[in-house]
Design a protein around this motif. Structure first.
Motif, PDB file in Angstrom:
ATOM      1  N   ALA A  98       0.839  -1.199   0.000  1.00 15.84           N
ATOM      2  CA  ALA A  98       0.000   0.000   0.000  1.00 15.84           C
ATOM      3  C   ALA A  98       0.879   1.256   0.000  1.00 15.84           C
ATOM      4  CB  ALA A  98      -0.960  -0.036   1.179  1.00 15.84           C
ATOM      5  N   SER A  99       0.642   2.202   0.920  1.00 14.58           N
ATOM      6  CA  SER A  99       1.350   3.491   0.881  1.00 14.58           C
ATOM      7  C   SER A  99       2.835   3.388   1.192  1.00 14.58           C
ATOM      8  CB  SER A  99       0.689   4.482   1.843  1.00 14.58           C
ATOM      9  OG  SER A  99      -0.501   4.983   1.288  1.00 14.58           O
ATOM     10  N   ILE A 100       3.293   2.253   1.685  1.00 13.66           N
ATOM     11  CA  ILE A 100       4.746   2.081   1.842  1.00 13.66           C
ATOM     12  C   ILE A 100       5.416   2.012   0.470  1.00 13.66           C
ATOM     13  CG2 ILE A 100       6.471   0.368   2.586  1.00 13.66           C
ATOM     14  CD1 ILE A 100       4.970   0.079   5.177  1.00 13.66           C
ATOM     15  N   SER A 101       4.613   1.861  -0.579  1.00 14.09           N
ATOM     16  CA  SER A 101       5.151   1.991  -1.937  1.00 14.09           C
ATOM     17  C   SER A 101       5.744   3.377  -2.166  1.00 14.09           C
ATOM     18  CB  SER A 101       4.035   1.758  -2.972  1.00 14.09           C
ATOM     19  OG  SER A 101       3.354   0.545  -2.761  1.00 14.09           O
ATOM     20  N   LYS A 102       5.204   4.385  -1.487  1.00 12.90           N
ATOM     21  CA  LYS A 102       5.583   5.779  -1.771  1.00 12.90           C
ATOM     22  C   LYS A 102       7.037   6.108  -1.444  1.00 12.90           C
ATOM     23  CE  LYS A 102       0.897   7.725  -1.320  1.00 12.90           C
ATOM     24  NZ  LYS A 102       0.090   6.590  -0.817  1.00 12.90           N
ATOM     25  N   GLN A 322       5.795   9.226   7.041  1.00 11.30           N
ATOM     26  CA  GLN A 322       4.903   9.714   8.088  1.00 11.30           C
ATOM     27  C   GLN A 322       5.701  10.333   9.226  1.00 11.30           C
ATOM     28  OE1 GLN A 322       4.326   6.921   6.379  1.00 11.30           O
ATOM     29  NE2 GLN A 322       2.166   6.367   6.345  1.00 11.30           N
ATOM     30  N   HIS A 323       6.890   9.800   9.457  1.00  8.28           N
ATOM     31  CA  HIS A 323       7.732  10.300  10.544  1.00  8.28           C
ATOM     32  C   HIS A 323       9.157   9.889  10.217  1.00  8.28           C
ATOM     33  CE1 HIS A 323       8.372  11.817  14.579  1.00  8.28           C
ATOM     34  NE2 HIS A 323       9.118  10.778  14.838  1.00  8.28           N
ATOM     35  N   ARG A 324      10.109  10.770  10.439  1.00  8.51           N
ATOM     36  CA  ARG A 324      11.475  10.390  10.058  1.00  8.51           C
ATOM     37  C   ARG A 324      12.527  11.103  10.900  1.00  8.51           C
ATOM     38  NH1 ARG A 324      12.537  14.680   5.816  1.00  8.51           N
ATOM     39  NH2 ARG A 324      11.721  16.414   6.938  1.00  8.51           N
ATOM     40  N   HIS A 328      13.557   9.148  16.987  1.00  9.42           N
ATOM     41  CA  HIS A 328      12.234   8.552  17.148  1.00  9.42           C
ATOM     42  C   HIS A 328      11.923   7.541  16.056  1.00  9.42           C
ATOM     43  CE1 HIS A 328      10.945  12.411  19.496  1.00  9.42           C
ATOM     44  NE2 HIS A 328      11.702  11.600  20.201  1.00  9.42           N
ATOM     45  N   GLY A 329      12.776   7.453  15.088  1.00 14.26           N
ATOM     46  CA  GLY A 329      12.626   6.438  14.046  1.00 14.26           C
ATOM     47  C   GLY A 329      12.022   6.954  12.757  1.00 14.26           C
ATOM     48  N   TRP A 330      12.337   6.228  11.668  1.00 15.20           N
ATOM     49  CA  TRP A 330      11.640   6.453  10.408  1.00 15.20           C
ATOM     50  C   TRP A 330      10.421   5.548  10.443  1.00 15.20           C
ATOM     51  CZ3 TRP A 330      16.535   4.598   7.436  1.00 15.20           C
ATOM     52  CH2 TRP A 330      17.574   5.514   7.627  1.00 15.20           C
ATOM     53  N   TYR A 331       9.285   6.091  10.110  1.00 15.51           N
ATOM     54  CA  TYR A 331       8.053   5.318  10.206  1.00 15.51           C
ATOM     55  C   TYR A 331       7.268   5.421   8.919  1.00 15.51           C
ATOM     56  CZ  TYR A 331       3.292   4.068  11.542  1.00 15.51           C
ATOM     57  OH  TYR A 331       2.046   3.496  11.590  1.00 15.51           O
ATOM     58  N   GLY A 332       6.823   4.281   8.404  1.00 17.09           N
ATOM     59  CA  GLY A 332       5.969   4.239   7.234  1.00 17.09           C
ATOM     60  C   GLY A 332       4.807   3.304   7.482  1.00 17.09           C
ATOM     61  N   SER A 333       3.646   3.632   6.927  1.00 19.21           N
ATOM     62  CA  SER A 333       2.440   2.832   7.132  1.00 19.21           C
ATOM     63  C   SER A 333       1.661   2.780   5.838  1.00 19.21           C
ATOM     64  CB  SER A 333       1.584   3.454   8.245  1.00 19.21           C
ATOM     65  OG  SER A 333       0.375   2.748   8.424  1.00 19.21           O
ATOM     66  N   ASN A 340      -2.455  -4.470   5.401  1.00 20.71           N
ATOM     67  CA  ASN A 340      -1.828  -3.386   6.150  1.00 20.71           C
ATOM     68  C   ASN A 340      -0.341  -3.683   6.306  1.00 20.71           C
ATOM     69  OD1 ASN A 340      -2.580  -0.874   7.899  1.00 20.71           O
ATOM     70  ND2 ASN A 340      -1.006  -1.982   9.030  1.00 20.71           N
ATOM     71  N   ALA A 341       0.458  -2.629   6.267  1.00 22.49           N
ATOM     72  CA  ALA A 341       1.905  -2.769   6.443  1.00 22.49           C
ATOM     73  C   ALA A 341       2.417  -1.632   7.311  1.00 22.49           C
ATOM     74  CB  ALA A 341       2.611  -2.746   5.086  1.00 22.49           C
ATOM     75  N   GLU A 342       3.324  -1.956   8.225  1.00 29.33           N
ATOM     76  CA  GLU A 342       3.948  -0.958   9.096  1.00 29.33           C
ATOM     77  C   GLU A 342       5.446  -1.214   9.112  1.00 29.33           C
ATOM     78  OE1 GLU A 342       1.931   1.321  10.798  1.00 29.33           O
ATOM     79  OE2 GLU A 342       0.171   0.357   9.886  1.00 29.33           O
TER      80      GLU A 342
END
Length: 480
Positions: A98-102, A322-324, A328-333, A340-342
């Motif tokens: 899904a959006s982790i493709s971005k 979403q957060h990088r 605090h970490g790089w975060y993708g969802s 769903n992927a996290e």
């Protein structure tokens, strides 16, 4: 000499066995230590087992890859590819990202920019041959650029996509951009001045796809395979849509909120740049490690150290993730219908985790797994918050019951009273959330951590609700 060699060999074997035992123990601790988003003050702190939560959320399959010491320390899959076929999932099972493709698409554009094929801050129409973004009053002073598209600051429409059932006619990229049949989404157009704020636009990434194909004269899936997937070691991944038949037997089927498989097993996502990646947690972990190695060691199999740093941390690139924040970490969802992927990476620790699921409640399950891993591996976050529940009288709760929406929004939120709390149902996909009162107006979901605040007029009449940036109005009851 021979005796000394055997002693050294024995010690090495014993050390490896001890290390593997520690890894197995921590894996088991994660599997049996899932944590909710919120602890309720005065109640026992909930701790869950993975198998129990898979059943609770009706998610047939889960796959996890864990990064430690700058490598994939363990990867493991649980459950089955579908509710109907009892074929066990394994670490090579494919899921839609899904959006982790971005962010992976973003890496491709940085690669093309480094090769001199595009410039991220030029007018995107310069690179579009088979379709053009129409002139608009919003773009009179500032053009839409590739960087703006990648960071969701280009001011374009169409937040996301739902894909197409198997056997349905598939639109071309131009038909998607124009909103023409058989496309099931609206046209991609300018709705705000570029650079004036973050507005999620999967439609903008479809423009990126068109630009990539117009510049390279090759299919997007081929270009990103050669320039990103292969260099990052993502050998079990593809952006090909529809998914080629040779991969069908290793692909997890999509499931709705009731645990029922979608007709045709999954939706096809011709909007490949924002949503089309099929992959595994281990392959996504390899992508994260490739970026980390580039930052730390200048490893340039994908991007140079400077390019990676700019892509991840430059202020103008906020929105690619979403957060990088490194601490605090790089975060993708990502969420597609039935998947769903996290993914979360702490580059300074050399640790991270990727979780993929094939159910509409997968995000809640994935985040419970990640919070459990945070406790096992001593991360500061994400951890459960603590909330206090108050008691509200029945009439106050009943005042909040009803349907909430917004003009132009294709879905509503229905609020119903359930004992001493509320239940919210999103009509888009029928996902439900239990909401407990933290104050008279503010409620929270223990499973998601999401907060909802009800809005009232001066006379106390409930007029709407706020959930994050969304503001929904309370709709008149039927017959009124």
């Amino acid at each position: 000499m021979k005796t000394r060699f055997l002693l050294v060999l024995t010690c090495l074997q014993a050390g490896a066995a001890y290390s593997q035992d520690i890894i197995s123990q921590k894996t088991q601790q994660v599997e049996t230590g899932l944590l909710p988003a919120v602890y309720i003050e005065g109640r026992p702190h909930a701790v869950y087992k993975l198998a129990d939560r898979m059943a609770h959320y009706k998610v047939p399959a889960v796959s996890i890859a864990f990064i430690n010491h700058g490598r994939i320390e363990w990867a493991k899959a649980y459950g089955y590819l579908s509710e109907e076929q009892q074929v066990k999932a394994d670490t090579l099972t494919l899921f839609q990202a899904a959006s982790i493709s971005k962010p992976i698409t973003s890496a491709l554009l940085y690669k093309l920019a480094a090769q001199g094929n595009v410039a991220l801050d030029e007018d995107v129409n310069k690179y579009l041959r088979n379709w053009k973004l129409k002139p608009s009053p919003f773009t009179a002073k500032k053009p839409v650029t590739l960087r703006g598209l990648l960071t969701h600051t280009a001011g374009l429409s169409v937040e996301g996509f739902h894909g197409y059932a198997q056997g349905s006619p598939l639109p071309t990229t131009v038909q998607i951009l124009n909103g023409e049949p058989p496309a099931n989404s609206a046209p991609v157009v300018s709705i705000a001045e570029p650079g004036t704020g973050y507005r999620a636009s999967g439609g903008g990434y479809v423009v990126v796809k068109q630009a990539v194909e117009d510049v390279t004269s090759h299919p997007f899936a081929t270009v990103i395979k050669d320039l990103v997937l292969k260099p990052a070691g993502m050998v079990h991944s593809t952006y090909e849509q529809p998914l080629p038949p040779q991969f069908h037997q290793q692909a997890a089927a999509a499931h709705d909120v009731n645990g029922h498989m979608l007709p045709g097993r999954w939706h096809t996502m011709p909007e490949v740049a924002p949503d089309g990646l099929w992959t595994t947690p281990a392959d996504l972990a390899r992508f994260l490690l490739t970026l980390t190695q580039s930052l730390e060691d200048g490893y340039d199999a994908l991007l140079t150290q400077e390019q990676t740093r700019e892509m991840l941390y430059a202020r103008e690139n906020m929105g690619m993730w979403q957060h990088r924040d490194p601490s605090h970490g790089w975060y993708g969802s990502g969420h597609n219908d039935g998947y769903n992927a996290e993914m979360l990476m702490f580059p300074d620790k050399g640790q991270g985790i990727v979780v993929m699921t094939n159910g509409d409640y997968g995000r809640r399950l994935s985040n419970e797994i990640i919070r459990g891993a945070a406790r096992v591996y001593h991360w500061e976050r994400p951890r459960p918050a603590t909330q206090t529940v108050i008691k509200l009288d029945a009439q106050t709760l009943q005042d909040y019951a009803g349907t909430y929406g917004m003009e132009g929004l294709p879905y509503h939120v229905k609020i119903a009273v359930e004992g001493d709390h509320l239940r919210a149902t999103l009509t888009l996909d029928n996902t439900e959330s239990v909401l407990y009162p933290a104050s008279k107006e503010r409620f929270f979901s223990p499973e998601e951590g999401r907060e909802v605040t009800f809005l009232t007029a001066e006379d106390g009449t409930v007029t709407g609700l706020a959930a994050g940036p969304a503001r929904l109005q309370k709709m008149p009851a039927a017959g009124k």
